[in-house]
Structures are given as C-alpha cells and as structure tokens.
Design a protein around this motif. Structure first.
Motif, PDB file in Angstrom:
ATOM      1  N   MET A   1      14.837  12.100  40.359  1.00  0.00           N
ATOM      2  CA  MET A   1      13.563  11.402  39.592  1.00  0.00           C
ATOM      3  C   MET A   1      12.608  12.630  39.662  1.00  0.00           C
ATOM      4  SD  MET A   1      15.103   8.797  38.577  1.00  0.00           S
ATOM      5  CE  MET A   1      16.624   9.565  38.598  1.00  0.00           C
ATOM      6  N   ILE A   2      12.807  13.818  39.083  1.00  0.00           N
ATOM      7  CA  ILE A   2      11.840  15.024  39.004  1.00  0.00           C
ATOM      8  C   ILE A   2      11.531  15.433  37.673  1.00  0.00           C
ATOM      9  CG2 ILE A   2      12.432  15.545  41.421  1.00  0.00           C
ATOM     10  CD1 ILE A   2      14.248  17.958  40.307  1.00  0.00           C
ATOM     11  N   ASP A   3      10.869  16.351  37.444  1.00  0.00           N
ATOM     12  CA  ASP A   3      10.590  17.171  36.391  1.00  0.00           C
ATOM     13  C   ASP A   3      10.311  16.445  35.100  1.00  0.00           C
ATOM     14  OD1 ASP A   3      11.616  19.381  37.813  1.00  0.00           O
ATOM     15  OD2 ASP A   3      13.178  19.794  36.528  1.00  0.00           O
ATOM     16  N   PRO A   4       9.135  15.666  35.255  1.00  0.00           N
ATOM     17  CA  PRO A   4       8.572  14.884  34.388  1.00  0.00           C
ATOM     18  C   PRO A   4       8.118  15.764  33.042  1.00  0.00           C
ATOM     19  CG  PRO A   4       6.908  15.125  36.022  1.00  0.00           C
ATOM     20  CD  PRO A   4       8.140  15.628  36.511  1.00  0.00           C
ATOM     21  N   HIS A   5       8.096  15.275  31.807  1.00  0.00           N
ATOM     22  CA  HIS A   5       7.489  15.956  30.685  1.00  0.00           C
ATOM     23  C   HIS A   5       6.901  14.651  29.711  1.00  0.00           C
ATOM     24  CE1 HIS A   5       6.408  17.897  26.976  1.00  0.00           C
ATOM     25  NE2 HIS A   5       7.563  17.430  26.256  1.00  0.00           N
ATOM     26  N   VAL A   6       5.935  14.752  29.159  1.00  0.00           N
ATOM     27  CA  VAL A   6       5.276  13.789  28.277  1.00  0.00           C
ATOM     28  C   VAL A   6       5.313  14.462  26.576  1.00  0.00           C
ATOM     29  CG1 VAL A   6       3.592  12.227  27.586  1.00  0.00           C
ATOM     30  CG2 VAL A   6       4.356  12.184  29.850  1.00  0.00           C
ATOM     31  N   PHE A   7       5.685  13.895  25.740  1.00  0.00           N
ATOM     32  CA  PHE A   7       5.789  14.385  24.437  1.00  0.00           C
ATOM     33  C   PHE A   7       5.029  13.174  23.581  1.00  0.00           C
ATOM     34  CE2 PHE A   7       7.679  13.631  20.170  1.00  0.00           C
ATOM     35  CZ  PHE A   7       7.073  14.524  19.540  1.00  0.00           C
ATOM     36  N   THR A   8       3.894  13.277  22.872  1.00  0.00           N
ATOM     37  CA  THR A   8       3.330  12.439  22.074  1.00  0.00           C
ATOM     38  C   THR A   8       3.534  13.119  20.726  1.00  0.00           C
ATOM     39  OG1 THR A   8       1.536  12.297  24.080  1.00  0.00           O
ATOM     40  CG2 THR A   8       0.891  11.871  21.662  1.00  0.00           C
ATOM     41  N   ASP A   9       4.342  11.818  20.029  1.00  0.00           N
ATOM     42  CA  ASP A   9       4.511  12.188  18.518  1.00  0.00           C
ATOM     43  C   ASP A   9       3.114  11.951  17.606  1.00  0.00           C
ATOM     44  OD1 ASP A   9       6.109  12.598  16.275  1.00  0.00           O
ATOM     45  OD2 ASP A   9       7.573  10.923  16.912  1.00  0.00           O
ATOM     46  N   THR A  10       3.717  12.722  16.399  1.00  0.00           N
ATOM     47  CA  THR A  10       2.436  12.395  15.339  1.00  0.00           C
ATOM     48  C   THR A  10       1.726  10.891  15.178  1.00  0.00           C
ATOM     49  OG1 THR A  10       3.992  12.484  13.623  1.00  0.00           O
ATOM     50  CG2 THR A  10       2.827  14.671  14.322  1.00  0.00           C
ATOM     51  N   ASP A  11       2.561   9.956  15.731  1.00  0.00           N
ATOM     52  CA  ASP A  11       2.110   8.638  15.480  1.00  0.00           C
ATOM     53  C   ASP A  11       0.942   8.165  16.455  1.00  0.00           C
ATOM     54  OD1 ASP A  11       3.893   8.323  17.078  1.00  0.00           O
ATOM     55  OD2 ASP A  11       5.251   6.846  16.013  1.00  0.00           O
ATOM     56  N   GLY A  12       0.876   9.188  17.442  1.00  0.00           N
ATOM     57  CA  GLY A  12       0.181   8.939  18.782  1.00  0.00           C
ATOM     58  C   GLY A  12       0.974   7.943  19.906  1.00  0.00           C
TER      59      GLY A  12
ATOM     60  N   TYR B   1       9.975  11.931  29.549  1.00  0.00           N
ATOM     61  CA  TYR B   1      11.378  12.330  29.749  1.00  0.00           C
ATOM     62  C   TYR B   1      11.409  12.992  31.170  1.00  0.00           C
ATOM     63  CZ  TYR B   1      11.177  12.445  24.716  1.00  0.00           C
ATOM     64  OH  TYR B   1      11.365  12.168  23.521  1.00  0.00           O
ATOM     65  N   TRP B   2      12.542  12.977  31.799  1.00  0.00           N
ATOM     66  CA  TRP B   2      12.558  13.418  33.464  1.00  0.00           C
ATOM     67  C   TRP B   2      14.052  13.515  33.667  1.00  0.00           C
ATOM     68  CZ3 TRP B   2      11.774   8.270  32.324  1.00  0.00           C
ATOM     69  CH2 TRP B   2      12.699   7.496  33.034  1.00  0.00           C
ATOM     70  N   GLY B   3      14.383  14.323  35.015  1.00  0.00           N
ATOM     71  CA  GLY B   3      15.909  14.326  35.332  1.00  0.00           C
ATOM     72  C   GLY B   3      16.351  15.406  35.941  1.00  0.00           C
ATOM     73  N   ASN B   4      17.133  15.400  36.801  1.00  0.00           N
ATOM     74  CA  ASN B   4      17.917  16.447  37.480  1.00  0.00           C
ATOM     75  C   ASN B   4      19.066  16.095  37.731  1.00  0.00           C
ATOM     76  OD1 ASN B   4      19.184  17.714  39.929  1.00  0.00           O
ATOM     77  ND2 ASN B   4      17.702  19.110  39.435  1.00  0.00           N
ATOM     78  N   GLY B   5      20.237  16.644  36.799  1.00  0.00           N
ATOM     79  CA  GLY B   5      21.786  16.267  36.936  1.00  0.00           C
ATOM     80  C   GLY B   5      21.878  15.185  35.924  1.00  0.00           C
ATOM     81  N   TYR B   6      20.910  14.289  35.413  1.00  0.00           N
ATOM     82  CA  TYR B   6      20.932  13.460  34.373  1.00  0.00           C
ATOM     83  C   TYR B   6      19.695  13.461  33.765  1.00  0.00           C
ATOM     84  CZ  TYR B   6      24.906  11.355  37.045  1.00  0.00           C
ATOM     85  OH  TYR B   6      26.141  11.195  37.828  1.00  0.00           O
ATOM     86  N   SER B   7      19.733  13.304  32.443  1.00  0.00           N
ATOM     87  CA  SER B   7      18.603  13.220  31.757  1.00  0.00           C
ATOM     88  C   SER B   7      18.054  12.042  31.039  1.00  0.00           C
ATOM     89  CB  SER B   7      18.753  14.220  30.463  1.00  0.00           C
ATOM     90  OG  SER B   7      17.625  14.256  29.605  1.00  0.00           O
ATOM     91  N   TYR B   8      16.792  11.460  31.331  1.00  0.00           N
ATOM     92  CA  TYR B   8      16.295  10.202  31.022  1.00  0.00           C
ATOM     93  C   TYR B   8      14.893  10.386  29.974  1.00  0.00           C
ATOM     94  CZ  TYR B   8      19.137   9.038  35.142  1.00  0.00           C
ATOM     95  OH  TYR B   8      20.409   8.971  35.851  1.00  0.00           O
ATOM     96  N   GLY B   9      14.700   9.240  29.248  1.00  0.00           N
ATOM     97  CA  GLY B   9      13.437   9.241  28.480  1.00  0.00           C
ATOM     98  C   GLY B   9      13.097   7.655  28.354  1.00  0.00           C
ATOM     99  N   VAL B  10      11.999   7.500  28.174  1.00  0.00           N
ATOM    100  CA  VAL B  10      11.209   5.984  27.813  1.00  0.00           C
ATOM    101  C   VAL B  10      10.225   6.203  27.251  1.00  0.00           C
ATOM    102  CG1 VAL B  10      10.013   5.675  30.183  1.00  0.00           C
ATOM    103  CG2 VAL B  10      11.127   3.869  28.919  1.00  0.00           C
TER     104      VAL B  10
END
Length: 460
Positions: free
Chosen positions: A301-312, A317-326
C-alpha cells in the motif's frame, strides 16, 4: 576513534505544531550556491580542492591541465545531505561524495547511513579573506576542512593556529568543467510529484540516499520557471510527527481542495494524509492513522496519487504489484472501502499517475524494479477516471549512451493556460548511482494528433 555527533537543533512537538529550537550560533554571510563549482586555496596560488585516487587534496590546476584533472577539481554543490541551515555537500563527477572518515577527507559512495550523511555535510562559514569560505564539519563543530601538506583533513582550529585560518579558506569559483542542466534538484531525490499550485511549480520527492529507502523526511521545492528551484526545507518528518510510522517515507503527492492542501504519502508501507493551509506546510495528520493501511489489499500500500477531475471530484490511486483506485469523499481524507477498484494494467509495478487531456484519461505507471536500469514508464488511456484502460506502450526508457538508467516514477504537469506538458521523474544518479541513489529531472512531454504520447526523450 569516532566521537558522538553534536546535535545542532531540537525539534519539539506541541500539539499540532512543530517548533524547532536551534542553538544560538554566530551569523555568517558566506554561502555557496548549488551547482557545479571549483574551490581555490586562498594561500596556495593556483591550487584547487580536488580528489586523486579517492583522497582529497589540493593541487595545481590551470587551463592547460588535462580534462581528468579539471574534472577532479570540479564538484557539484548540493544542499547538505544531513540537512542544516547553510550546510552543503560535494559530489564528484563519478557520483561519489566528499566525506571525512577518521578526519581524513576522501571520496566514497553514499552509504545512506546517518554517519555517512553527517560526515559528508559541511556548514559554510566566512573565510579568512573577503569573498572566501570555510567549511565546518556538520557533526564535529569546531573542526574545519583544511589542507595540511596538500592533503585534506577535518582539523580543529587549534591546529597550527598561525596558518589554520588560511589553510581552511577557499574561494568559490567557476567550475573547470561545466555542469549538466540536470538534475533539476541538486542532490539525491526520487519519486518526484510535480504540481502547479498557487502560481508556482512544486516538486515533492522522496529524500533518497538511504539504505533500504529508510528516510523519514519529506521536502518541498518550488519554481516559477522549472529551472531555478527554491528549497523549502522539511515539510513533514514522519519520525516525530506521525504516530503510526517512523521511516520509509516514500513517493508523496499533493492535492488542493476546501481551501487546504492535502499531502498523501507512503510511511512504513502504509498510505497517510496530512493537511496544511500552504503548499509548504506545516503539515499535520488529521486522522492519527493510515488512510490506507498495510495489508488492506494484495501488494504494498504505497505510491499514492490524487487526480482531481474537471468536475471537482478527486480520486486516489496507489499500489505496488497491484493497482488500485477509489473516489475520495469531499473531505479528501476518507473514502468508501467497498468501492475500491482493482485495475488490470499490463506490466504494472508501481507509481500510478493519472491526468486528463482533451477528455482522454491517461494512466501512466512504472514498470520493473526501481533498482533495475530497465525501470521505465508505460501508459494506458481510458474514457473515465477508472478506465477501462487501453494499453499504449512505453514512453520513457533508459539511454545508456548518455548514462541514463532507470528513468521512471513519473508525474506530469501542464503549464498554466497552455497545452505544454512536462514529465518529472527520477533516474540513477549519474554516473555512479543505483536504486537508492537517484536524482530528479524534468523533460518535455508531447502528444500526437490522435492524443497518444510521443516517447519522452531523457536528457542531461
């Protein structure tokens, strides 16, 4: 015999505030700017600080000297590896660092230990003549870098007091060998997250150079032109400031919402979040626990990234070996665990980073291992923040002809009011780096007419 290092500052945690009390020290006007520099002895005309056979010395250098001699007398000045206000470190062209051991000054590969970092850090003091500097040992106050019979030592100022001040003074001058454009941040930094916030570019990296990636401090750097960077110092130290982690401070990212800044980071293979009212902190932990705990899903459970879309709406997103998003809740510090998605991304290893251009969502990520020279960046595209993802291939890879190895752990930023894009990433420090001695750089990112990304050309 080694002596116990002398502490220079005391950090006290008072509630949510961090106060650093620094022992009173005299003010010094002298400084050394980062970048390629050469240092000339003030009392041995034409002699410069250099290394030969891995030992520090002073020796004559002139325009007619060989290219090797000129290179040996050129050092890249970086912020001090051990920190400290007004302190610097010196990296040679072969990637090694000047450090003292048993008071003798020599070149060695950064071991990442606390002892090495302190031994390789020198605090800049006023020299014996106007415009010169002296270099005081970070961990042995009162001892200065000086030449003795042309050899470099860290000696006490009581040694040969009649000549000591001059023997330990140097004029900082133009380098005998021109420095590279990159790394853009001088020193060992990896996993850079680049963002445009409040009218400036910011980079938030992993502080590198530690065995086992065991560092604890996060720093911030800012720029208006992507060339000249201001070091804002430590913005979060997980050791004293985070109750649930003490080390392995890796791969941060930042987002802005609700009039605040949210700093997501890896700590002891958990993901945490800290908040502040400024991009440079001070950041505090609003949860007192991980946002994504180790063991929550398969992989690290490492390498977080946050993307904010144009609707706010913001997505984590995160992961090592497996890729996750919520999808994150509006408070930016919580989410519905039942809604976590697992992505199928060919060759995915770590470092997911999502951005959007012309209604296309781009999922970039790192492939292979950060300790491998084949570490590289691939990407996929989709029509929503969660895909489905179409694999598009490699966009950044090594170039051994330039000595560039392991370029990856990327992030992407768009220049304001334009369609100009840049990718920040790390590579093995050139020329002698490895998976724990990495440096950060930036190169342009360009698109084809159909929206696919052209290969990013790694440069020096």
């Amino acid at each position: 015999m080694r002596m116990k290092p002398v502490a220079r500052a005391l950090t006290v945690v008072l509630g949510a505030s961090v106060v650093t009390a620094v022992a009173a020290q005299p003010a010094f006007a002298a400084e050394i700017s980062t970048g390629a520099r050469s240092l000339q002895s003030v009392n041995v005309s034409g002699s410069y600080l250099r290394h030969a056979d891995y030992l520090g010395s002073i020796a004559a250098v002139s325009a007619s000297s060989s290219a090797q001699v000129k290179s040996d007398a050129t050092f890249t000045v970086t912020p001090g590896l051990a920190g400290g206000v007004g302190c610097v470190s010196f990296q040679a062209a072969n990637g090694m660092w000047l450090r003292h051991r048993d008071y003798r000054v020599r070149l060695e590969t950064n071991a990442g230990t606390a002892t090495f970092l302190a031994d390789a850090t020198f605090c800049v003091r006023d020299g014996s003549v106007t415009g010169s500097v002296r270099l005081e040992s970070f961990n042995f106050p009162g001892r200065f870098l000086r030449h003795r019979d042309s050899q470099l030592w860290v000696d006490a100022s009581t040694t040969n007091p009649n000549t000591f001040a001059a023997d330990s003074s140097f004029r900082v001058g133009t380098p005998w060998v021109a420095g590279r454009r990159s790394p853009v941040i001088k020193g060992l930094y990896a996993d850079p997250n680049i963002a445009y916030l409040a009218g400036r570019y910011y980079i938030y990296p992993t502080t590198d150079g530690y065995n086992g990636w065991s560092g604890s401090r996060f720093k911030a750097f800012s720029s208006t032109d992507l060339v000249n960077w201001t070091d804002h110092g430590t913005i979060l130290d997980v050791g004293p400031q985070i109750s649930w982690a003490a080390d392995r401070a890796w791969a941060p990212t930042i987002a802005s919402a609700n009039g605040r800044y949210y700093f997501y980071f890896s700590g002891a293979t958990n993901i945490g979040v800290a908040t502040a009212t400024s991009p440079t902190g001070p950041f505090t932990d609003p949860l007192g626990r991980p946002l994504v705990a180790a063991g929550f899903k398969s992989g690290q459970m490492i390498d977080p990234h946050v993307f904010t879309d144009t609707d706010g709406v913001s997505y984590l997103y995160w992961g090592n070996g497996y890729s996750y998003g919520v999808r994150l809740n509006a408070d930016m510090i919580s989410y519905d665990a039942s809604q976590v998605r697992t992505f199928s991304l060919p060759n995915f290893r770590e470092a997911p980073f999502v951005f959007k251009r012309n209604n296309i969502y781009y999922m970039t990520y790192s492939v292979d291992d950060t300790g491998s020279e084949n570490y590289h960046v691939e990407y996929s595209t989709g029509s929503t923040p969660f895909g489905p993802w179409t694999h598009r291939g490699t966009i950044l890879a090594k170039n051994l002809s330039l000595g560039i190895k392991g370029p990856a752990h990327q992030s992407v930023v768009k220049a304001p009011d334009s369609d100009t894009w840049y990718m920040a990433y790390h590579r093995f420090a050139i020329p002698a780096g490895n998976g724990t001695n990495r440096e950060t750089t930036i190169d342009p990112m360009r698109f084809n007419a159909d929206g696919t990304i052209q290969p990013v050309i790694p440069t020096l």
